[in-house]
Scaffold this motif. Structure first.
Motif, PDB file in Angstrom:
ATOM      1  N   PRO A 113       0.726  -1.120   0.026  1.00 26.53           N
ATOM      2  CA  PRO A 113      -0.008   0.065  -0.189  1.00 26.53           C
ATOM      3  C   PRO A 113       1.059   1.223  -0.079  1.00 26.53           C
ATOM      4  CG  PRO A 113      -0.784  -1.511   2.008  1.00 26.53           C
ATOM      5  CD  PRO A 113       0.690  -2.074   1.248  1.00 26.53           C
ATOM      6  N   ILE A 114       0.689   2.340  -0.971  1.00 27.36           N
ATOM      7  CA  ILE A 114       1.141   3.340  -0.888  1.00 27.36           C
ATOM      8  C   ILE A 114       0.551   4.462  -1.944  1.00 27.36           C
ATOM      9  CG2 ILE A 114       2.837   2.878  -2.711  1.00 27.36           C
ATOM     10  CD1 ILE A 114       5.075   4.659  -1.394  1.00 27.36           C
ATOM     11  N   SER A 115       0.237   5.738  -1.453  1.00 24.05           N
ATOM     12  CA  SER A 115      -0.150   6.642  -2.425  1.00 24.05           C
ATOM     13  C   SER A 115       0.510   8.007  -2.479  1.00 24.05           C
ATOM     14  CB  SER A 115      -1.691   6.864  -2.194  1.00 24.05           C
ATOM     15  OG  SER A 115      -1.794   7.462  -0.513  1.00 24.05           O
ATOM     16  N   ALA A 116       0.267   8.933  -3.164  1.00 25.30           N
ATOM     17  CA  ALA A 116       1.232  10.098  -3.132  1.00 25.30           C
ATOM     18  C   ALA A 116       0.059  11.362  -3.524  1.00 25.30           C
ATOM     19  CB  ALA A 116       2.336   9.910  -4.189  1.00 25.30           C
ATOM     20  N   VAL A 117       0.400  12.367  -3.249  1.00 25.18           N
ATOM     21  CA  VAL A 117      -0.262  13.793  -3.647  1.00 25.18           C
ATOM     22  C   VAL A 117       0.895  14.465  -3.970  1.00 25.18           C
ATOM     23  CG1 VAL A 117      -1.655  15.842  -2.634  1.00 25.18           C
ATOM     24  CG2 VAL A 117      -2.056  13.626  -1.713  1.00 25.18           C
ATOM     25  N   MET A 118       0.700  15.126  -5.332  1.00 24.95           N
ATOM     26  CA  MET A 118       1.855  16.036  -5.844  1.00 24.95           C
ATOM     27  C   MET A 118       0.997  17.285  -5.719  1.00 24.95           C
ATOM     28  SD  MET A 118       3.894  13.857  -8.798  1.00 24.95           S
ATOM     29  CE  MET A 118       2.282  12.903  -9.470  1.00 24.95           C
TER      30      MET A 118
END
Length: 464
Positions: A295-300
C-alpha cells in the motif's frame, strides 16, 4: 451447500467484515477465496483458475507475481524496515520516489506527500485545500466541486467528494461544502441530437452557473478523475476538460486530478491527465504506483499550493498532518522498482498496442448483443453497460441485480469481473496482458453474458 466448518470460507463468514459487501447475503453464500496468482490469473482455494479482468481493484498493473518487486521489498526490509517522515525526518526511498514522481508529473509539481491509499490521499488534499486558503487569507474559499458518479474514496472527506449514493446513504454524508455537478456521460446525459462538443459546452456552462451561485470566492477546487472509474468507466465527451478548465481559470479555482486509477499508463499515456489535456494543480496517485504489491499513495502539489502550506506551517510552527506510514521505506522501495520496471519494459508501447486491440474486440463482439447498451473505454480500461431496452437506453431495475449476477456467472466461466453503477461491467486487466489473454478473457465474458441472456429470457417467459 455450506462450506466445511474449518474451511477458510467458513472462518471468513464467522470473523471477517468485508468492504462493499451485502453482509446478510455474505452470511449465506460466503466468499470467493483467492489463494495465489500468476501473471493475469488468480487461483482460488479449490485450484480453479480465473483471468482477473479488473486487475483486482484496477491496480495489479504488473500482474500477480513479480520477483523483482519481492526482492525490492526484501532488500529494504533488511536495510531499514521502517522509519517515519514526521518532524523533518527522511530516508532515501522517500526522497528517491518523490523525485521520480515530480520528474514524471503531467504538469509542473513542487512537492510530494505520501499516504497509504487513494482515500487517505484524497482526504489529505481536502485538508491541504482548507489549510492553504486559511493561510493565505482566504478563509471563505473552502467549498469543493466534484461530479455525480465520481469516485474518490471512502474516508469521511473522500466519500463526500465521491458522487455515488451507496457511499453516502446511512453514513450522514456528504459533509457540508461538497457540491456535485452533472456526470459527463454523453450516452445518458445528452439531449436528443446533442453532439459531444455541445454536451461538453452545456456541462461547462452548468459548472459556471454553480460557481456563480455559490460565489467563486467560496470555491477552493474542482475535483475530477480523468475518466470515471467506479462510476461505470465513463469517458469524458470531446472538449469537456478544455471547457471546464477555462471556467476554473476565470474564477481562480484549483484543479485536483484524481489519477488513482488513471495514472501509470492505464489510458495509453503515463497519466490520464495527458490523455485528456488536463493541467492540474494537484495530482493524486496510488494503485499502480507500486503495482499494488504494497500500500502506498502520493499527493503531488504545485508551487502555489506548497507555498500556502509552507506559510501556514510557519505561522503555526508545524503542518499538523501526516500518517505513521507516510512514505514508509518498504512500499516506497517497491514503488521505485515498479517505476523502473515500467521504464525498462516500455510498458507504454505495450499498452498502446494491446489497448486498441481490447477496445476493438469489445465493440466487435458485444456492441450488438441484445443486453449491451454501450461499450466505452480508452487504453486498457473499458465499460460494457447492460440495458433492458437498447432503443430507449433504459437500464434494468437495480433490484434485479443484473450486473452482479453477470459477475457471478463470470466466476463460473473463469473470469473475475466488476459490476458497477447502471449494471456497467468494468474491464481493467493487468497492463502486462497479451492479445491472446484478451481473447481468452473476452471469450469467458461472452459465455457468461450469453448465460445471463438465457436466465433473463426464462424469467420473462415465467412472468407472462
Amino acid at each position: 451447500m455450506s462450506p466445511p466448518r474449518n474451511s477458510t470460507a467458513a472462518r471468513d463468514i464467522a470473523y471477517a467484515l468485508h468492504p462493499y459487501t451485502d453482509h446478510k447475503a455474505h452470511l449465506q453464500h460466503g466468499p470467493l477465496v483467492i489463494s495465489r496468482g500468476k501473471g493475469v490469473r488468480v487461483f482460488d482455494d479449490q485450484g480453479k483458475e480465473y483471468i482477473e479482468a479488473v486487475a483486482g481493484l484496477w491496480c495489479a498493473s504488473l500482474g500477480f507475481d513479480n520477483e523483482r518487486l519481492v526482492e525490492a521489498a526484501t532488500r529494504q526490509m533488511r536495510r531499514l524496515p521502517f522509519y517515519h517522515s514526521f518532524t523533518a525526518k527522511s530516508h532515501e526511498p522517500l526522497v528517491d520516489l518523490a523525485e521520480m514522481l515530480v520528474e514524471r508529473a503531467p504538469a509542473p509539481m513542487s512537492k510530494v506527500f505520501f499516504a497509504n491509499s487513494g482515500s487517505e490521499a484524497n482526504d489529505s488534499v481536502v485538508k491541504m485545500l482548507w489549510y492553504m486558503h486559511n493561510a493565505i487569507g482566504k478563509p471563505r474559499k473552502k467549498k469543493i466541486i466534484a461530479r455525480l458518479k465520481g469516485y474518490h474514496g471512502i474516508t469521511v472527506a473522500a466519500a463526500s467528494l465521491t458522487g455515488l449514493p451507496a457511499n453516502h446513504k446511512l453514513f450522514d454524508l456528504p459533509l457540508p461544502g461538497f457540491i456535485h455537478v452533472s456526470t459527463p456521460h454523453h450516452y445518458h446525459g445528452a439531449r436528443p441530437g446533442e453532439s459531444e462538443e455541445e454536451f461538453a459546452t452545456r456541462l461547462a456552462e452548468e459548472l459556471e452557473q454553480v460557481i456563480e451561485r455559490e460565489g467563486p470566492e467560496t470555491i477552493a477546487a474542482f475535483y475530477a478523475e480523468p475518466f470515471m472509474g467506479a462510476g461505470g468507466v465513463i469517458i469524458p465527451p470531446a472538449t469537456y476538460f478544455e471547457k471546464v478548465q477555462a471556467v476554473l481559470k476565470r474564477h481562480d479555482i484549483l484543479f485536483c486530478a484524481d489519477e488513482v486509477i488513471a495514472g501509470f499508463f492505464r489510458t495509453g499515456s503515463y497519466w490520464g491527465s495527458q490523455t485528456f489535456g488536463i493541467q492540474p494543480d494537484i495530482v493524486v496517485c496510488a494503485k499502480a504506483l507500486s503495482a499494488s504489491f504494497l500500500p502506498i499513495s502520493a499527493v503531488m502539489v504545485n508551487e502555489r499550493v506548497f507555498q500556502g502550506i509552507a506559510e501556514g506551517s510557519s505561522s503555526i510552527g508545524t503542518w499538523g498532518h501526516g500518517f505513521t506510514y507516510s512514505g514508509h521505506p518498504v512500499p516506497a522501495a517497491v514503488a521505485i522498482e515498479t517505476l523502473k520496471i515500467y521504464d525498462e519494459m516500455d510498458i507504454l508501447s505495450h499498452v498502446r498496442r494491446v489497448g486498441p486491440y481490447m477496445q476493438a474486440q469489445l465493440r466487435e463482439r458485444f456492441a450488438g448483443h441484445p443486453l449491451v447498451g454501450e461499450v466505452r473505454g480508452v487504453g486498457l480500461v473499458a465499460g460494457v453497460e447492460l440495458v433492458e431496452d437498447k432503443a430507449t437506453r433504459k437500464n434494468f431495475d437495480p433490484a434485479r441485480k443484473v450486473g452482479p449476477r453477470l459477475a457471478k456467472l463470470g466466476e463460473q466461466h473463469g473470469v473475475i469481473l466488476r459490476a458497477m453503477v447502471n449494471d456497467s461491467i468494468g474491464f481493467s486487466p493487468p497492463l502486462i496482458i497479451t492479445e491472446a489473454e484478451i481473447d481468452a478473457m473476452l471469450d469467458r465474458f461472452g459465455a457468461a453474458l450469453d448465460a445471463l441472456a438465457v436466465e433473463l429470457r426464462r424469467e420473462r417467459i415465467a412472468a407472462v
